[in-house]
Design an enzyme around this catalytic site. Structure first.
Site, PDB file in Angstrom:
ATOM      1  N   GLY A  28       0.766  -1.299  -0.040  1.00 27.90           N
ATOM      2  CA  GLY A  28       0.046  -0.033  -0.134  1.00 27.90           C
ATOM      3  C   GLY A  28       0.796   1.147  -0.048  1.00 27.90           C
ATOM      4  O   GLY A  28       2.023   1.066   0.107  1.00 27.90           O
ATOM      5  N   ASN A  29       0.384   2.372  -0.113  1.00 27.60           N
ATOM      6  CA  ASN A  29       0.725   3.816  -0.126  1.00 27.60           C
ATOM      7  C   ASN A  29      -0.206   4.825  -0.264  1.00 27.60           C
ATOM      8  O   ASN A  29      -1.214   4.430  -0.311  1.00 27.60           O
ATOM      9  CB  ASN A  29       1.745   3.860  -1.478  1.00 27.60           C
ATOM     10  CG  ASN A  29       1.321   3.276  -2.834  1.00 27.60           C
ATOM     11  OD1 ASN A  29       0.480   3.681  -3.188  1.00 27.60           O
ATOM     12  ND2 ASN A  29       1.996   1.979  -2.785  1.00 27.60           N
ATOM     13  N   SER A  72       7.171   5.885  -3.153  1.00 25.12           N
ATOM     14  CA  SER A  72       6.313   4.804  -3.460  1.00 25.12           C
ATOM     15  C   SER A  72       6.545   4.441  -5.035  1.00 25.12           C
ATOM     16  O   SER A  72       6.540   5.050  -5.839  1.00 25.12           O
ATOM     17  CB  SER A  72       4.905   5.269  -3.303  1.00 25.12           C
ATOM     18  OG  SER A  72       3.932   4.124  -3.710  1.00 25.12           O
ATOM     19  N   SER A  73       6.559   3.322  -5.382  1.00 18.89           N
ATOM     20  CA  SER A  73       6.657   2.629  -6.783  1.00 18.89           C
ATOM     21  C   SER A  73       5.502   2.860  -7.368  1.00 18.89           C
ATOM     22  O   SER A  73       5.451   2.967  -8.716  1.00 18.89           O
ATOM     23  CB  SER A  73       6.817   1.083  -6.668  1.00 18.89           C
ATOM     24  OG  SER A  73       6.179   0.640  -6.058  1.00 18.89           O
ATOM     25  N   GLU A  74       4.363   3.479  -6.697  1.00 16.85           N
ATOM     26  CA  GLU A  74       3.251   3.694  -7.324  1.00 16.85           C
ATOM     27  C   GLU A  74       3.125   5.279  -7.625  1.00 16.85           C
ATOM     28  O   GLU A  74       1.841   5.784  -7.836  1.00 16.85           O
ATOM     29  CB  GLU A  74       1.843   3.078  -6.646  1.00 16.85           C
ATOM     30  CG  GLU A  74       1.865   1.814  -6.311  1.00 16.85           C
ATOM     31  CD  GLU A  74       1.749   0.861  -7.959  1.00 16.85           C
ATOM     32  OE1 GLU A  74       1.714   1.541  -8.771  1.00 16.85           O
ATOM     33  OE2 GLU A  74       1.457  -0.195  -7.635  1.00 16.85           O
ATOM     34  N   HIS A  92      -3.911   3.614  -0.945  1.00 14.27           N
ATOM     35  CA  HIS A  92      -3.979   2.469  -1.770  1.00 14.27           C
ATOM     36  C   HIS A  92      -3.593   1.126  -0.746  1.00 14.27           C
ATOM     37  O   HIS A  92      -2.654   1.285   0.044  1.00 14.27           O
ATOM     38  CB  HIS A  92      -2.847   2.612  -2.900  1.00 14.27           C
ATOM     39  CG  HIS A  92      -2.288   1.137  -3.172  1.00 14.27           C
ATOM     40  ND1 HIS A  92      -3.469   0.286  -4.081  1.00 14.27           N
ATOM     41  CD2 HIS A  92      -1.359   0.584  -3.538  1.00 14.27           C
ATOM     42  CE1 HIS A  92      -2.633  -0.904  -4.330  1.00 14.27           C
ATOM     43  NE2 HIS A  92      -1.568  -0.723  -4.066  1.00 14.27           N
ATOM     44  N   HIS A  94      -4.073  -3.214   0.095  1.00 10.20           N
ATOM     45  CA  HIS A  94      -4.217  -4.603  -0.411  1.00 10.20           C
ATOM     46  C   HIS A  94      -4.956  -5.528   0.553  1.00 10.20           C
ATOM     47  O   HIS A  94      -4.924  -6.602   0.750  1.00 10.20           O
ATOM     48  CB  HIS A  94      -2.743  -5.431  -0.537  1.00 10.20           C
ATOM     49  CG  HIS A  94      -1.860  -4.914  -1.306  1.00 10.20           C
ATOM     50  ND1 HIS A  94      -0.553  -5.383  -1.291  1.00 10.20           N
ATOM     51  CD2 HIS A  94      -1.952  -3.689  -2.044  1.00 10.20           C
ATOM     52  CE1 HIS A  94       0.141  -4.541  -2.266  1.00 10.20           C
ATOM     53  NE2 HIS A  94      -0.697  -3.589  -2.729  1.00 10.20           N
ATOM     54  N   TYR A 113     -25.971  -0.723  -0.263  1.00  7.02           N
ATOM     55  CA  TYR A 113     -26.247   0.367  -0.491  1.00  7.02           C
ATOM     56  C   TYR A 113     -24.903   1.499  -0.353  1.00  7.02           C
ATOM     57  O   TYR A 113     -24.895   2.623  -0.930  1.00  7.02           O
ATOM     58  CB  TYR A 113     -27.288   1.259   0.029  1.00  7.02           C
ATOM     59  CG  TYR A 113     -27.091   1.574   1.618  1.00  7.02           C
ATOM     60  CD1 TYR A 113     -26.732   2.978   1.863  1.00  7.02           C
ATOM     61  CD2 TYR A 113     -27.612   1.052   2.599  1.00  7.02           C
ATOM     62  CE1 TYR A 113     -26.544   3.342   3.135  1.00  7.02           C
ATOM     63  CE2 TYR A 113     -27.432   1.099   3.942  1.00  7.02           C
ATOM     64  CZ  TYR A 113     -26.824   2.548   4.104  1.00  7.02           C
ATOM     65  OH  TYR A 113     -26.657   2.848   5.380  1.00  7.02           O
ATOM     66  N   HIS A 154      -4.395  -7.354  -7.308  1.00  7.07           N
ATOM     67  CA  HIS A 154      -3.382  -6.429  -6.602  1.00  7.07           C
ATOM     68  C   HIS A 154      -4.144  -5.847  -5.116  1.00  7.07           C
ATOM     69  O   HIS A 154      -3.679  -6.226  -4.185  1.00  7.07           O
ATOM     70  CB  HIS A 154      -3.024  -5.388  -7.476  1.00  7.07           C
ATOM     71  CG  HIS A 154      -2.094  -4.346  -7.010  1.00  7.07           C
ATOM     72  ND1 HIS A 154      -1.087  -3.604  -7.824  1.00  7.07           N
ATOM     73  CD2 HIS A 154      -1.927  -3.928  -5.750  1.00  7.07           C
ATOM     74  CE1 HIS A 154      -0.510  -2.873  -7.220  1.00  7.07           C
ATOM     75  NE2 HIS A 154      -0.558  -2.997  -5.820  1.00  7.07           N
ATOM     76  N   TYR A 208     -25.894  12.734   4.964  1.00 10.14           N
ATOM     77  CA  TYR A 208     -25.520  11.548   5.674  1.00 10.14           C
ATOM     78  C   TYR A 208     -23.844  11.729   5.966  1.00 10.14           C
ATOM     79  O   TYR A 208     -22.960  11.325   5.209  1.00 10.14           O
ATOM     80  CB  TYR A 208     -25.709   9.943   5.468  1.00 10.14           C
ATOM     81  CG  TYR A 208     -25.386   9.019   6.563  1.00 10.14           C
ATOM     82  CD1 TYR A 208     -26.207   8.859   7.497  1.00 10.14           C
ATOM     83  CD2 TYR A 208     -24.048   8.527   6.581  1.00 10.14           C
ATOM     84  CE1 TYR A 208     -25.949   8.068   8.615  1.00 10.14           C
ATOM     85  CE2 TYR A 208     -23.856   7.504   7.676  1.00 10.14           C
ATOM     86  CZ  TYR A 208     -24.858   7.534   8.481  1.00 10.14           C
ATOM     87  OH  TYR A 208     -24.447   6.355   9.410  1.00 10.14           O
TER      88      TYR A 208
HETATM   89  P1  13P Z   1       5.733   0.811  -2.327  1.00  7.75           P
HETATM   90  O1  13P Z   1       6.024   0.334  -0.904  1.00  7.75           O
HETATM   91  O2  13P Z   1       6.746   1.076  -3.482  1.00  7.75           O
HETATM   92  O3  13P Z   1       4.708   1.932  -2.074  1.00  7.75           O
HETATM   93  O4  13P Z   1       4.758  -0.514  -3.097  1.00  7.75           O
HETATM   94  C1  13P Z   1       3.752  -1.267  -2.167  1.00  7.75           C
HETATM   95  C2  13P Z   1       2.574  -1.373  -3.162  1.00  7.75           C
HETATM   96  O5  13P Z   1       1.467  -1.624  -2.684  1.00  7.75           O
HETATM   97  C3  13P Z   1       2.593  -1.397  -4.711  1.00  7.75           C
HETATM   98  O6  13P Z   1       1.480  -1.352  -5.202  1.00  7.75           O
END
Ligand code: 13P
Length: 215
Positions: A28-29, A72-74, A92, A94, A113, A154, A208
């Protein structure tokens, strides 16, 4: 240090994702946009070890403005989403149900809903390797008109006008996916809401607003 408060908010959000079991390890990132700057979590650093100086600040082309570590790679995905949507923040993860459901459907039907929180049926972005421009394009397309999407093979992503809002949607996304998975696993037809019912939901959701009363 520039954008220190935003850097701290990125750390808090990463650690909250971890506490809620929405990520495993360094998966995640998180990022937040401030004007033409993006404050983003570093790549592959354990969340419990993060300190503000480790959170990078980059420009909208991904160039480091103030960054000690690899972003982050993303980052390409985050930049594409900022360019292609009105988002000001991105999370992001997982999470298990979100990831599992993304393996068996192309779109999550409105069985709960809460789908209304995301703007309608939640799309699943087709698979592309992590960190690629192809993945960035696929996810950006899946997010059009939505505040969340799944990423095939992913994980999941949420966006919002603030980090707080984007993060707050992540557990709801996981819940909607968990419910759909459980219902589908029975093998029985899953009841879904039609367009009129969803329009009615969207009307109701406008007023809400979850509120914390602290005292
Ligand atoms: P990073 O640590 O580079 O953010 O990558 C984690 C990840 O979830 C890639 O999709």
């Amino acid at each position: 240090m520039i954008l220190e408060e935003e850097r701290r908010a990125v750390i808090r959000t990463c650690q909250r994702m971890q506490r809620l079991g929405l990520v495993v390890g360094t998966a995640g990132n998180v990022s937040v946009r401030v004007g033409d700057r993006v404050v983003v979590s570093p790549s592959a650093v354990e969340y419990q070890d993060l300190a503000p100086g480790m959170i990078g600040v980059h420009d909208m082309d991904g160039r480091p403005v103030d960054a000690q570590l690899r972003p982050s790679s993303e980052l390409p995905l985050h930049l594409a989403v900022y360019r292609g949507t009105g988002a000001q923040a991105i999370t992001h993860n997982h999470a298990p149900a979100s990831t599992a459901l993304g393996l068996v459907v192309d779109e999550v039907p409105c069985s709960h809903y809460y789908s209304g929180m995301f703007g309608g049926p939640i799309r699943v972005a087709p698979y592309a390797r992590f960190g690629t421009d192809e993945l960035a394009g696929n996810v950006c397309a899946a997010l059009q008109g939505r505040l969340g999407a799944l990423m095939s093979n992913h994980g999941a992503i949420t966006i919002g006008p603030s980090l707080e809002k984007a993060f707050s949607l992540l557990p709801y996304l996981e819940y909607v996916c968990e419910i759909q998975l459980r219902a589908a696993a029975t093998g029985l037809p899953v009841k879904t809401l039609d367009e009129d019912q969803m329009a009615h939901v969207l009307e109701g959701l406008k007023t809400y607003v979850p509120t914390r009363i602290t005292g």
